[in-house]
Design a protein around this motif. Structure first.
Motif, mmCIF file in Angstrom:
data_model
loop_
_atom_site.group_PDB
_atom_site.id
_atom_site.type_symbol
_atom_site.label_atom_id
_atom_site.label_comp_id
_atom_site.label_asym_id
_atom_site.label_seq_id
_atom_site.Cartn_x
_atom_site.Cartn_y
_atom_site.Cartn_z
ATOM 1 N N GLU A 122 -7.863 4.814 -2.709
ATOM 2 C CA GLU A 122 -8.638 5.694 -1.825
ATOM 3 C C GLU A 122 -9.894 5.033 -1.267
ATOM 4 N N THR A 123 -10.251 3.827 -1.752
ATOM 5 C CA THR A 123 -11.433 3.126 -1.225
ATOM 6 C C THR A 123 -11.068 2.056 -0.200
ATOM 7 N N LEU A 124 -9.805 1.992 0.179
ATOM 8 C CA LEU A 124 -9.340 0.921 1.069
ATOM 9 C C LEU A 124 -10.081 0.882 2.401
ATOM 10 N N TRP A 125 -10.521 2.047 2.886
ATOM 11 C CA TRP A 125 -11.157 2.125 4.200
ATOM 12 C C TRP A 125 -12.677 2.318 4.101
ATOM 13 N N ASP A 126 -13.252 2.024 2.961
ATOM 14 C CA ASP A 126 -14.680 2.299 2.764
ATOM 15 C C ASP A 126 -15.607 1.153 3.170
ATOM 16 N N GLY A 127 -15.095 0.150 3.850
ATOM 17 C CA GLY A 127 -15.937 -0.958 4.285
ATOM 18 C C GLY A 127 -15.105 -2.089 4.853
ATOM 19 N N LEU A 223 11.311 -1.718 -7.829
ATOM 20 C CA LEU A 223 11.101 -0.366 -8.357
ATOM 21 C C LEU A 223 10.551 0.563 -7.274
ATOM 22 N N ALA A 224 9.591 0.090 -6.499
ATOM 23 C CA ALA A 224 9.025 0.903 -5.427
ATOM 24 C C ALA A 224 10.075 1.212 -4.365
ATOM 25 N N THR A 225 10.919 0.244 -4.078
ATOM 26 C CA THR A 225 12.003 0.454 -3.118
ATOM 27 C C THR A 225 12.910 1.589 -3.579
ATOM 28 N N GLU A 226 13.161 1.632 -4.877
ATOM 29 C CA GLU A 226 14.065 2.630 -5.444
ATOM 30 C C GLU A 226 13.419 4.007 -5.599
ATOM 31 N N ARG A 227 12.122 4.041 -5.963
ATOM 32 C CA ARG A 227 11.541 5.283 -6.476
ATOM 33 C C ARG A 227 10.365 5.851 -5.677
ATOM 34 N N TYR A 228 9.809 5.084 -4.759
ATOM 35 C CA TYR A 228 8.583 5.544 -4.088
ATOM 36 C C TYR A 228 8.845 5.797 -2.609
ATOM 37 N N ASP A 229 8.390 6.942 -2.118
ATOM 38 C CA ASP A 229 8.560 7.256 -0.695
ATOM 39 C C ASP A 229 7.433 8.177 -0.233
ATOM 40 N N GLU A 230 6.219 7.645 -0.217
ATOM 41 C CA GLU A 230 5.055 8.380 0.242
ATOM 42 C C GLU A 230 4.239 7.496 1.188
ATOM 43 N N PRO A 231 3.401 8.093 2.035
ATOM 44 C CA PRO A 231 2.662 7.295 3.020
ATOM 45 C C PRO A 231 1.524 6.477 2.449
ATOM 46 N N GLY A 232 0.964 6.870 1.329
ATOM 47 C CA GLY A 232 -0.196 6.177 0.775
ATOM 48 C C GLY A 232 0.156 4.835 0.178
ATOM 49 N N PRO A 233 -0.737 3.831 0.325
ATOM 50 C CA PRO A 233 -0.485 2.515 -0.268
ATOM 51 C C PRO A 233 -0.585 2.568 -1.785
ATOM 52 N N VAL A 234 0.007 1.577 -2.444
ATOM 53 C CA VAL A 234 -0.003 1.511 -3.903
ATOM 54 C C VAL A 234 -0.410 0.106 -4.352
ATOM 55 N N ASN A 235 -1.379 0.037 -5.252
ATOM 56 C CA ASN A 235 -1.800 -1.241 -5.828
ATOM 57 C C ASN A 235 -0.731 -1.796 -6.759
ATOM 58 N N ILE A 236 -0.499 -3.112 -6.632
ATOM 59 C CA ILE A 236 0.425 -3.800 -7.526
ATOM 60 C C ILE A 236 -0.315 -4.979 -8.142
ATOM 61 N N GLY A 237 -0.564 -4.910 -9.439
ATOM 62 C CA GLY A 237 -1.283 -5.987 -10.107
ATOM 63 C C GLY A 237 -1.116 -5.907 -11.608
ATOM 64 N N SER A 238 -1.859 -6.750 -12.286
ATOM 65 C CA SER A 238 -1.814 -6.780 -13.749
ATOM 66 C C SER A 238 -2.906 -5.919 -14.362
ATOM 67 N N GLY A 239 -3.951 -5.614 -13.576
ATOM 68 C CA GLY A 239 -5.074 -4.844 -14.082
ATOM 69 C C GLY A 239 -6.014 -5.649 -14.956
ATOM 70 N N GLN A 240 -5.846 -6.993 -14.981
ATOM 71 C CA GLN A 240 -6.678 -7.861 -15.810
ATOM 72 C C GLN A 240 -7.524 -8.770 -14.927
ATOM 73 N N GLU A 241 -8.815 -8.806 -15.196
ATOM 74 C CA GLU A 241 -9.784 -9.550 -14.387
ATOM 75 C C GLU A 241 -10.233 -10.798 -15.145
#
Length: 312
Positions: A122-127, A223-241
């Motif tokens: 939801e912050t993709l367009w904030d700057g 997995l997204a090809t099989e299961r996701y069908d919505e207009p909003g983008p989805v983050n794909i990562g490991s979640g580790q910095e």
């Protein structure tokens, strides 16, 4: 009924892994992976001709002009034009020929430079994106908007995935165009071979990044090809910095480099921090990264030594 899949960029590291994943999916039929020599996706008429002839049910769009921070800094126009055109042409051609689903591969580079960490969709367009990343990131955001507007006007099923930096066996180790992990593996490996006392790296090492093993990324996309069908983008990562300084130390250990690391602070750092909130991918289509960074780097170093390292 099996579905025909067309993968743009299907011979790169990520595209090759997706093709491998699809072999194990019962719903996937013929998988097409045209090369850039067979079709320049920047050419609208050539792209439409390819898609009309192929008649795919699903398109996974991985193709793009990519490279590390140095290459991106020197080629901002190419990055913007090439990625804008291939994305829009592939999406529009998909709509024109009746593709059932379009999977657009976006990038963490689209996020604002100073968005709160972890980065949430939801912050993709904030700057505005970090200036070196902006041409590539904005071109990818245009593809996201195109998919959303085509969904709204035509009922076209387009999804958009925001990927972090990928790495793994089969990566590009070109000294000019490689991304950070591949570039560091090559630098440290060559320093070991040449018995160099010091390796100089860009920036000051303080920026943080998140990395995703390419095999995990391929699984997320399927997995997204099989299961996701919505207009909003989805983050794909490991979640580790991890900081670039710590990453460099890790890769130095894995390659056996014991010399000094010198930081050239006259060179750009890039975006200060990058780390994704991956909650949505887990909730919407069950994706969780499985390969830890150290293990992934170990595999990538081994692959590099087998395929690229200078033979003594």
């Amino acid at each position: 009924m099996k579905k025909k899949v067309l993968i743009t960029g299907g011979h790169g590291m990520l595209g090759t892994l997706i093709r491998g994943k699809l072999k194990d999916r019962k719903w996937a039929g013929e998988v097409l992976a045209p090369t850039s020599a067979e079709c320049d996706l920047r050419d609208q008429s050539a792209t439409h001709a390819l898609f009309r002839a192929a008649k795919p049910a699903i398109v996974i769009h991985c193709a793009g002009n990519v490279g590390g921070i140095g290459y991106a800094k020197d080629h901002p126009g190419d990055f913007f034009y090439d990625n804008l055109m291939v994305g829009i042409n592939a999406l529009h051609a998909s709509h024109e020929v009746g593709v059932e689903k379009f999977v657009g591969i976006g990038s963490v580079c689209a996020y604002p430079e100073f968005a709160p960490i972890p980065l949430k969709e939801e912050t993709l367009w904030d700057g505005y994106p970090q200036e070196v990343n902006a041409p590539y990131g904005i071109a990818k955001k245009a593809m996201l908007v195109a998919g959303q507007t085509y969904r709204e006007q035509y009922g076209f099923h387009a999804i958009h995935l925001l990927l972090v930096n990928l790495y793994g066996p089969g990566d590009k180790f070109d000294p000019v165009r490689s991304h950070v992990i591949a570039a560091l593996i090559r630098k440290f490996s060559e320093a070991v071979e040449k018995n160099e006392a010091a390796v100089t790296l860009w920036g000051d090492g303080t920026p943080t990044r998140e990395f995703l093993f390419a095999g995990d990324a391929a699984e997320a996309i399927v997995l997204a090809t099989e299961r996701y069908d919505e207009p909003g983008p989805v983050n794909i990562g490991s979640g580790q910095e991890i900081s670039i300084k710590d990453l460099a130390a890790l890769i130095a250990r894995e390659t056996g480099y014991k010399g000094k690391i010198v930081w050239d602070t006259s060179k750009p750092n890039g975006q200060p921090r990058r780390c994704l909130d991956t909650t949505k991918a887990k909730e919407k289509f069950g994706f969780i990264a499985t390969v830890p960074l150290q293990e992934g780097i170990k595999q990538t170093v081994a692959w590099y030594r087998e395929h690229h390292a200078t033979k003594r």
